[in-house]
Design a protein around this motif. Structure first.
Motif, short mmCIF file in Angstrom:
data_model
loop_
_atom_site.label_atom_id
_atom_site.label_comp_id
_atom_site.label_asym_id
_atom_site.label_seq_id
_atom_site.Cartn_x
_atom_site.Cartn_y
_atom_site.Cartn_z
N THR A 138 39.17 -1.22 -19.82
CA THR A 138 38.67 -0.36 -18.74
C THR A 138 38.65 -1.07 -17.39
OG1 THR A 138 36.39 -1.04 -19.23
CG2 THR A 138 37.21 0.93 -20.34
N ALA A 139 39.21 -2.26 -17.33
CA ALA A 139 39.12 -3.07 -16.12
C ALA A 139 40.02 -2.53 -15.00
CB ALA A 139 39.51 -4.51 -16.43
N LYS A 140 39.45 -2.44 -13.82
CA LYS A 140 40.23 -2.13 -12.64
C LYS A 140 40.73 -3.42 -11.98
CE LYS A 140 37.80 2.18 -11.60
NZ LYS A 140 36.98 2.92 -10.60
N ARG A 141 40.05 -4.52 -12.30
CA ARG A 141 40.41 -5.81 -11.73
C ARG A 141 40.42 -6.84 -12.85
NH1 ARG A 141 35.55 -4.95 -7.55
NH2 ARG A 141 36.54 -3.53 -6.09
N LEU A 142 41.40 -7.69 -12.82
CA LEU A 142 41.51 -8.77 -13.78
C LEU A 142 41.54 -10.09 -13.02
CD1 LEU A 142 42.11 -10.08 -16.58
CD2 LEU A 142 44.53 -9.60 -16.14
N TRP A 143 40.64 -10.98 -13.39
CA TRP A 143 40.64 -12.33 -12.84
C TRP A 143 41.11 -13.29 -13.94
CZ3 TRP A 143 36.51 -14.30 -8.96
CH2 TRP A 143 36.30 -13.34 -7.94
N VAL A 144 42.10 -14.10 -13.64
CA VAL A 144 42.50 -15.20 -14.52
C VAL A 144 42.10 -16.48 -13.81
CG1 VAL A 144 44.40 -16.36 -15.69
CG2 VAL A 144 44.41 -13.86 -15.47
N GLN A 146 36.92 -14.78 -22.58
CA GLN A 146 36.95 -13.53 -21.82
C GLN A 146 35.55 -13.00 -21.56
OE1 GLN A 146 39.52 -10.48 -23.53
NE2 GLN A 146 38.06 -8.89 -22.91
N LEU A 147 35.35 -12.49 -20.36
CA LEU A 147 34.17 -11.72 -20.00
C LEU A 147 34.64 -10.32 -19.60
CD1 LEU A 147 32.20 -14.20 -17.66
CD2 LEU A 147 31.72 -13.72 -20.06
N GLY A 148 33.89 -9.30 -19.96
CA GLY A 148 34.26 -7.95 -19.57
C GLY A 148 35.24 -7.29 -20.53
N ASN A 149 35.58 -6.05 -20.19
CA ASN A 149 36.41 -5.21 -21.06
C ASN A 149 37.78 -5.02 -20.42
OD1 ASN A 149 37.61 -3.14 -22.53
ND2 ASN A 149 35.67 -2.09 -22.91
N PRO A 159 31.19 -4.69 -12.11
CA PRO A 159 31.29 -4.55 -13.56
C PRO A 159 32.61 -4.00 -14.07
CG PRO A 159 29.82 -2.90 -12.61
CD PRO A 159 30.13 -3.86 -11.52
N ASP A 160 33.46 -3.50 -13.17
CA ASP A 160 34.77 -3.01 -13.59
C ASP A 160 35.82 -4.13 -13.62
OD1 ASP A 160 34.93 -3.44 -10.89
OD2 ASP A 160 35.81 -1.50 -10.38
N THR A 161 35.32 -5.38 -13.65
CA THR A 161 36.19 -6.56 -13.65
C THR A 161 36.18 -7.21 -15.03
OG1 THR A 161 35.65 -6.97 -11.33
CG2 THR A 161 36.65 -8.79 -12.55
N ALA A 162 37.33 -7.74 -15.44
CA ALA A 162 37.43 -8.58 -16.62
C ALA A 162 37.88 -9.97 -16.16
CB ALA A 162 38.42 -8.02 -17.63
N VAL A 163 37.28 -10.99 -16.74
CA VAL A 163 37.60 -12.38 -16.38
C VAL A 163 38.12 -13.10 -17.61
CG1 VAL A 163 36.74 -14.56 -15.47
CG2 VAL A 163 35.84 -12.40 -14.57
N VAL A 164 39.25 -13.74 -17.48
CA VAL A 164 39.84 -14.50 -18.59
C VAL A 164 40.06 -15.93 -18.14
CG1 VAL A 164 41.88 -14.80 -20.04
CG2 VAL A 164 40.94 -12.51 -19.67
N ALA A 165 39.56 -16.86 -18.93
CA ALA A 165 39.67 -18.29 -18.62
C ALA A 165 40.50 -18.98 -19.70
CB ALA A 165 38.29 -18.93 -18.52
N PRO A 166 41.77 -19.25 -19.45
CA PRO A 166 42.55 -20.04 -20.39
C PRO A 166 42.11 -21.50 -20.35
CG PRO A 166 43.84 -19.60 -18.42
CD PRO A 166 42.55 -18.84 -18.27
N CYS A 214 45.31 -3.99 -20.37
CA CYS A 214 44.65 -3.43 -19.18
C CYS A 214 45.27 -2.10 -18.77
CB CYS A 214 44.77 -4.42 -18.01
SG CYS A 214 43.88 -5.96 -18.22
N PRO A 215 44.55 -1.28 -18.04
CA PRO A 215 45.12 -0.04 -17.50
C PRO A 215 46.25 -0.36 -16.53
CG PRO A 215 42.72 0.00 -17.38
CD PRO A 215 43.10 -1.40 -17.73
N PRO A 216 47.22 0.55 -16.38
CA PRO A 216 48.30 0.33 -15.41
C PRO A 216 47.74 0.13 -14.00
CG PRO A 216 48.80 2.18 -16.86
CD PRO A 216 47.37 1.81 -17.12
N GLY A 217 48.35 -0.75 -13.26
CA GLY A 217 47.95 -0.96 -11.88
C GLY A 217 46.72 -1.83 -11.70
N VAL A 218 46.26 -2.52 -12.75
CA VAL A 218 45.10 -3.38 -12.61
C VAL A 218 45.38 -4.45 -11.55
CG1 VAL A 218 45.85 -4.97 -14.44
CG2 VAL A 218 43.41 -4.78 -13.89
#
Length: 222
Positions: A29-35, A23-26, A59-66, A113-117
């Motif tokens: 607080t993420a408004k956007r999530l990238w998988v 994971q990168l980012g938080n 910077p409001d993005t979180a990135v997750v790499a499975p 994540c916050p609702p609506g990410v």
């Protein structure tokens, strides 16, 4: 007729196992999530580093790499290790296992994540077909699907694929102009195939080969 005791009979057993992701980012607080799903022979720990360009731009993005569930030595019996999502051996079981894994992971991530990410799914090379197969089996709909230097699987039911593309708001296809695997001929064939399924991807090109590109990632992060 009774089974021949001298012939091997295949059986299956579903077992718990440990899957890892990076994971990168938080998430909190993420408004956007990238998988993001890596390609054949890659490890998620290295793959995810490319997406620092996304966080630098948004910077409001979180990135997750499975990471794929199967690992192997890239050469011989030692040295560098890579991972894969599936092979041709017992393929259907591996596809189902990957889909169940990604379902479970996404459900967990969304609780953090916050609702609506806003969720973007990006698959590179083999990861493109992995994400596509998963979405065919899942009720989840991302805000955007990015197929990068990969292919939408051909061994799927066209009506199901058409339904998938009808519900996805945005589809992008990314490819380098010197990709040894995605030649111009293969690229055009892929775009024609997607069009037959009712998809109208946004095509993004860059100067380079079978790789990610920071400038394109930043553009997608806008």
């Amino acid at each position: 007729m009774a089974a021949d005791p001298l012939e091997a009979q295949q059986h299956s057993l579903v077992v718990p196992r440990t899957a890892r992701y990076f994971q990168l980012g938080n998430l909190g607080t993420a408004k956007r999530l990238w998988v993001v799903c890596h390609g054949y022979g890659q490890l998620a720990s290295f793959f995810v580093r490319h997406f620092r360009a996304v966080l630098e731009h948004a910077p409001d993005t979180a990135v997750v790499a499975p990471e794929g569930l199967s690992r192997f030595y890239l050469q011989g019996t030692s040295g560098r290790v890579g991972a894969t999502w599936m092979t041709r051996e017992d393929r259907l079981s591996e596809i189902e296992d990957c889909s169940a894994y990604l379902d479970l992971l996404l459900a967990q991530l969304l609780t953090y994540c916050p609702p609506g990410v806003e969720v973007t799914l990006l698959g590179f090379s083999q990861g493109a077909s992995t994400l596509s197969r998963w979405l065919m089996r899942s009720s989840f709909t991302p805000a955007r699907l990015v197929l990068w230097a990969g292919a939408f699987p051909e061994d799927v039911e066209p009506p199901a694929a058409q339904a998938l593309f009808q519900r996805i708001p945005q589809l992008s296809y990314v490819c380098g102009n010197a990709d040894a695997f995605i030649t111009e001929e293969r690229l055009q064939a892929q775009l024609e195939y997607l069009a037959q399924l009712g998809a109208k991807p946004r095509l993004l090109r860059f100067v380079g080969g079978h790789q990610l590109d920071a400038a394109v990632l930043r553009e997608l992060a806008q």
